[in-house]
Design a protein around this motif. Structure first.
Motif, PDB file in Angstrom:
ATOM      1  N   PHE A 148      41.725  48.689  26.658  1.00  0.00           N
ATOM      2  CA  PHE A 148      42.989  49.315  27.042  1.00  0.00           C
ATOM      3  C   PHE A 148      44.019  48.303  27.495  1.00  0.00           C
ATOM      4  O   PHE A 148      45.169  48.622  27.699  1.00  0.00           O
ATOM      5  N   HIS A 149      43.606  47.068  27.640  1.00  0.00           N
ATOM      6  CA  HIS A 149      44.548  46.184  28.301  1.00  0.00           C
ATOM      7  C   HIS A 149      45.739  45.820  27.407  1.00  0.00           C
ATOM      8  O   HIS A 149      45.673  45.795  26.197  1.00  0.00           O
ATOM      9  N   ASP A 150      46.825  45.606  28.060  1.00  0.00           N
ATOM     10  CA  ASP A 150      48.000  45.074  27.409  1.00  0.00           C
ATOM     11  C   ASP A 150      48.655  44.211  28.480  1.00  0.00           C
ATOM     12  O   ASP A 150      48.067  43.989  29.527  1.00  0.00           O
ATOM     13  N   ASP A 151      49.873  43.755  28.234  1.00  0.00           N
ATOM     14  CA  ASP A 151      50.478  42.857  29.215  1.00  0.00           C
ATOM     15  C   ASP A 151      50.904  43.553  30.509  1.00  0.00           C
ATOM     16  O   ASP A 151      51.313  42.905  31.460  1.00  0.00           O
ATOM     17  N   GLU A 152      50.794  44.874  30.543  1.00  0.00           N
ATOM     18  CA  GLU A 152      51.288  45.591  31.727  1.00  0.00           C
ATOM     19  C   GLU A 152      50.310  45.584  32.896  1.00  0.00           C
ATOM     20  O   GLU A 152      50.664  45.964  34.001  1.00  0.00           O
ATOM     21  N   VAL A 153      49.073  45.246  32.618  1.00  0.00           N
ATOM     22  CA  VAL A 153      48.061  45.246  33.674  1.00  0.00           C
ATOM     23  C   VAL A 153      47.434  43.857  33.702  1.00  0.00           C
ATOM     24  O   VAL A 153      46.889  43.407  32.698  1.00  0.00           O
ATOM     25  N   PHE A 154      47.559  43.174  34.831  1.00  0.00           N
ATOM     26  CA  PHE A 154      47.043  41.794  34.867  1.00  0.00           C
ATOM     27  C   PHE A 154      46.754  41.379  36.301  1.00  0.00           C
ATOM     28  O   PHE A 154      47.215  41.994  37.262  1.00  0.00           O
ATOM     29  N   MET A 155      45.975  40.306  36.401  1.00  0.00           N
ATOM     30  CA  MET A 155      45.773  39.666  37.692  1.00  0.00           C
ATOM     31  C   MET A 155      46.443  38.302  37.660  1.00  0.00           C
ATOM     32  O   MET A 155      46.439  37.636  36.620  1.00  0.00           O
ATOM     33  N   LEU A 156      47.012  37.907  38.778  1.00  0.00           N
ATOM     34  CA  LEU A 156      47.524  36.546  38.928  1.00  0.00           C
ATOM     35  C   LEU A 156      46.692  35.866  39.999  1.00  0.00           C
ATOM     36  O   LEU A 156      46.411  36.460  41.048  1.00  0.00           O
ATOM     37  N   VAL A 157      46.328  34.626  39.731  1.00  0.00           N
ATOM     38  CA  VAL A 157      45.497  33.884  40.678  1.00  0.00           C
ATOM     39  C   VAL A 157      46.205  32.588  41.020  1.00  0.00           C
ATOM     40  O   VAL A 157      46.607  31.831  40.130  1.00  0.00           O
ATOM     41  N   LYS A 158      46.375  32.352  42.301  1.00  0.00           N
ATOM     42  CA  LYS A 158      47.034  31.114  42.733  1.00  0.00           C
ATOM     43  C   LYS A 158      46.130  30.412  43.735  1.00  0.00           C
ATOM     44  O   LYS A 158      45.764  30.969  44.773  1.00  0.00           O
ATOM     45  N   VAL A 159      45.791  29.173  43.415  1.00  0.00           N
ATOM     46  CA  VAL A 159      44.916  28.366  44.274  1.00  0.00           C
ATOM     47  C   VAL A 159      45.769  27.711  45.355  1.00  0.00           C
ATOM     48  O   VAL A 159      46.805  27.113  45.060  1.00  0.00           O
ATOM     49  N   LEU A 160      45.350  27.851  46.601  1.00  0.00           N
ATOM     50  CA  LEU A 160      46.140  27.317  47.713  1.00  0.00           C
ATOM     51  C   LEU A 160      45.603  25.970  48.199  1.00  0.00           C
ATOM     52  O   LEU A 160      44.462  25.589  47.916  1.00  0.00           O
ATOM     53  N   THR A 161      46.447  25.294  48.939  1.00  0.00           N
ATOM     54  CA  THR A 161      46.137  23.947  49.403  1.00  0.00           C
ATOM     55  C   THR A 161      44.824  23.873  50.177  1.00  0.00           C
ATOM     56  O   THR A 161      44.058  22.924  50.031  1.00  0.00           O
ATOM     57  N   ASN A 162      44.536  24.878  51.009  1.00  0.00           N
ATOM     58  CA  ASN A 162      43.346  24.799  51.878  1.00  0.00           C
ATOM     59  C   ASN A 162      42.076  25.306  51.203  1.00  0.00           C
ATOM     60  O   ASN A 162      41.047  25.448  51.846  1.00  0.00           O
ATOM     61  N   GLY A 163      42.155  25.620  49.902  1.00  0.00           N
ATOM     62  CA  GLY A 163      40.967  26.080  49.192  1.00  0.00           C
ATOM     63  C   GLY A 163      40.865  27.593  49.089  1.00  0.00           C
ATOM     64  O   GLY A 163      40.031  28.109  48.349  1.00  0.00           O
ATOM     65  N   ASP A 164      41.707  28.323  49.822  1.00  0.00           N
ATOM     66  CA  ASP A 164      41.764  29.781  49.629  1.00  0.00           C
ATOM     67  C   ASP A 164      42.340  30.065  48.240  1.00  0.00           C
ATOM     68  O   ASP A 164      42.990  29.208  47.626  1.00  0.00           O
ATOM     69  N   VAL A 165      42.110  31.281  47.805  1.00  0.00           N
ATOM     70  CA  VAL A 165      42.642  31.699  46.503  1.00  0.00           C
ATOM     71  C   VAL A 165      43.370  33.022  46.722  1.00  0.00           C
ATOM     72  O   VAL A 165      42.837  33.911  47.388  1.00  0.00           O
ATOM     73  N   THR A 166      44.594  33.132  46.205  1.00  0.00           N
ATOM     74  CA  THR A 166      45.243  34.438  46.289  1.00  0.00           C
ATOM     75  C   THR A 166      45.145  35.115  44.940  1.00  0.00           C
ATOM     76  O   THR A 166      45.301  34.476  43.890  1.00  0.00           O
ATOM     77  N   ILE A 167      44.880  36.403  44.995  1.00  0.00           N
ATOM     78  CA  ILE A 167      44.707  37.167  43.760  1.00  0.00           C
ATOM     79  C   ILE A 167      45.598  38.411  43.842  1.00  0.00           C
ATOM     80  O   ILE A 167      45.501  39.185  44.795  1.00  0.00           O
ATOM     81  N   GLY A 168      46.475  38.538  42.874  1.00  0.00           N
ATOM     82  CA  GLY A 168      47.325  39.734  42.803  1.00  0.00           C
ATOM     83  C   GLY A 168      46.835  40.629  41.685  1.00  0.00           C
ATOM     84  O   GLY A 168      46.598  40.167  40.565  1.00  0.00           O
ATOM     85  N   PHE A 169      46.659  41.900  41.995  1.00  0.00           N
ATOM     86  CA  PHE A 169      46.251  42.902  40.993  1.00  0.00           C
ATOM     87  C   PHE A 169      47.486  43.734  40.676  1.00  0.00           C
ATOM     88  O   PHE A 169      47.942  44.497  41.530  1.00  0.00           O
TER      89      PHE A 169
END
Ligand code: GLA
Length: 386
Positions: free
Chosen positions: A303-324
């Motif tokens: 079902f996927h298309d470009d309208e549904v995605f995750m963004l992942v950004k690696v941070l300086t301290n080793g944490d990871v941010t994930i946007g759904f």
């Protein structure tokens, strides 16, 4: 000349007059915005640039070829306005254009680059947005951005250079070397959901082009405008819901775009302020390493298309941010397999998750996390390896 600087290290944060006010600007408005930046906590949250966009000058230069501020709109002059803004601990931005005219038909800086840069420095300008209208055909945009960059770097004042050629002419391939600190990579935003969606999706394959000292600018924020532009092109379809503004702000933040507020913050609602002043989201945008975010396409693939995605950004301290992100019109469960961010089961690590909009810890998760995301909404998580 200015070699002791960190100018442009992180995406710029500020306010710009265009989205709401277009031609209807004056020094009183700018002073009020500066006052609110301090009294309402915007400066504390990191917003520092107050930028006057197009329509600030007279239609003709003076006899010496100088740009002249419109005395009806700015009776005290630009230097006095800059002094006022600086007295508040803020920075002052202005606008010009590579071409013979600005997009609204005021004088552009073509063949006046060094003279104008000097004038901006005299006025105390800290930031220059440089547009792309009325560019003479015989000369490349690339060269004209190099020209103004050089002029600014040698004008005697540190001025952040904000290029605005709307992602045209392969700008990704030459803008960093030109010396610009940020560059528009999209056409103009409009205050509606379709525009947010189009701009966001258009940047999904551009994340490799952003980073410290030259940030991919997805255009000014429309958060809190609610259809309030005086310009039909920007405002006609008529605003977004707070949920949609939240998603817009989250995507722009995670993708490392400069965040220039475009609404009339004199009328900001509590919801608007909760979005613009969300320190957990701003911290992602302002992370020191300023990495771009990468996209993960969710399972199941059918079902996927470009309208549904995750963004992942690696941070300086080793944490990871994930946007759904769910830009579709239906509720979706979006599942992240930790494997896909580089965390196999055999690593023995789990993720401790914190919700950046609910401002709460969600607990420790192994292998996967699968939030259900309403239509047009998002979930933004900060994950710590444990
Ligand atoms: C262009 C830019 C906008 C704004 C207007 C001003 O369209 O992309 O951001 O500066 O010009 O005329």
């Amino acid at each position: 000349m200015n070699n002791d600087t960190q100018l442009g290290l992180l995406p710029a944060l500020g306010w710009n007059s265009w989205n709401t006010f277009t031609w209807d600007i004056n020094e009183q408005l700018i002073r009020e915005i500066a006052d609110l930046f301090v009294s309402e906590g915007y400066l504390n949250a990191g917003y520092e640039y107050i930028v006057i966009d197009d329509c600030w000058s007279l239609k003709a230069r003076d006899e010496q070829g100088n740009l002249v501020a419109d005395p009806e709109k700015f009776p005290s002059g630009m230097k006095a306005l800059a002094d006022y803004i600086h007295s508040k601990g803020l920075k002052f931005g202005m606008y010009s254009c590579v071409g013979t005219h600005t997009c609204a038909g005021y004088p552009g800086s073509f063949e006046h680059e060094f003279q104008d840069a000097k004038k901006f420095a005299e006025w105390g300008v800290d930031y220059l947005k440089y547009d792309y209208c009325f560019k003479p055909r015989h000369i490349s945009g690339e060269l004209l951005y190099k020209r103004m960059s050089l002029a600014l770097k040698n004008c005697g004042r540190e001025i952040l250079f904000s290029a605005c050629n709307w992602g045209e002419d392969n700008v990704y391939h030459w803008i960093r070397e030109s010396g610009a600190h940020m560059y528009r990579s999209t056409g103009d935003i409009r205050d509606n959901w379709i525009s947010i969606k189009e701009l966001a999706i258009s940047q999904l394959d551009k994340e490799c082009y952003t980073g410290s000292f030259c940030h991919n600018d997805m255009d000014m924020l429309i958060v809190g405008m609610y259809g309030g532009s005086n310009n039909d092109y920007i405002g006609k379809i008529g605003g977004c819901s707070d949920l949609e503004y939240k998603t817009h702000f989250s995507i722009w933040s995670m993708m490392g775009s400069p965040l220039m507020i475009g609404s009339d913050i004199r009328k900001a609602t509590p919801a608007t302020k909760r979005i613009l002043l969300n320190k957990d989201i701003l911290a992602i945008n302002q992370d020191l390493e300023a990495r771009g975010a990468y996209r993960i396409k969710p399972e199941p693939q059918w079902f996927h298309d470009d309208e549904v995605f995750m963004l992942v950004k690696v941070l300086t301290n080793g944490d990871v941010t994930i946007g759904f992100f769910n830009l579709s019109d239906n509720q979706r469960e979006i599942s992240l397999q930790f494997w896909d961010i580089g965390l196999p089961y055999a690593s023995n690590f789990s993720l401790s998750l914190y919700d950046c909009w609910e401002h709460k810890e969600l607990g420790i998760f192994k292998e996967r996390f699968s939030p259900t995301v309403p239509a047009h909404d998002c979930v933004v998580i900060r994950a710590r390896l444990v």
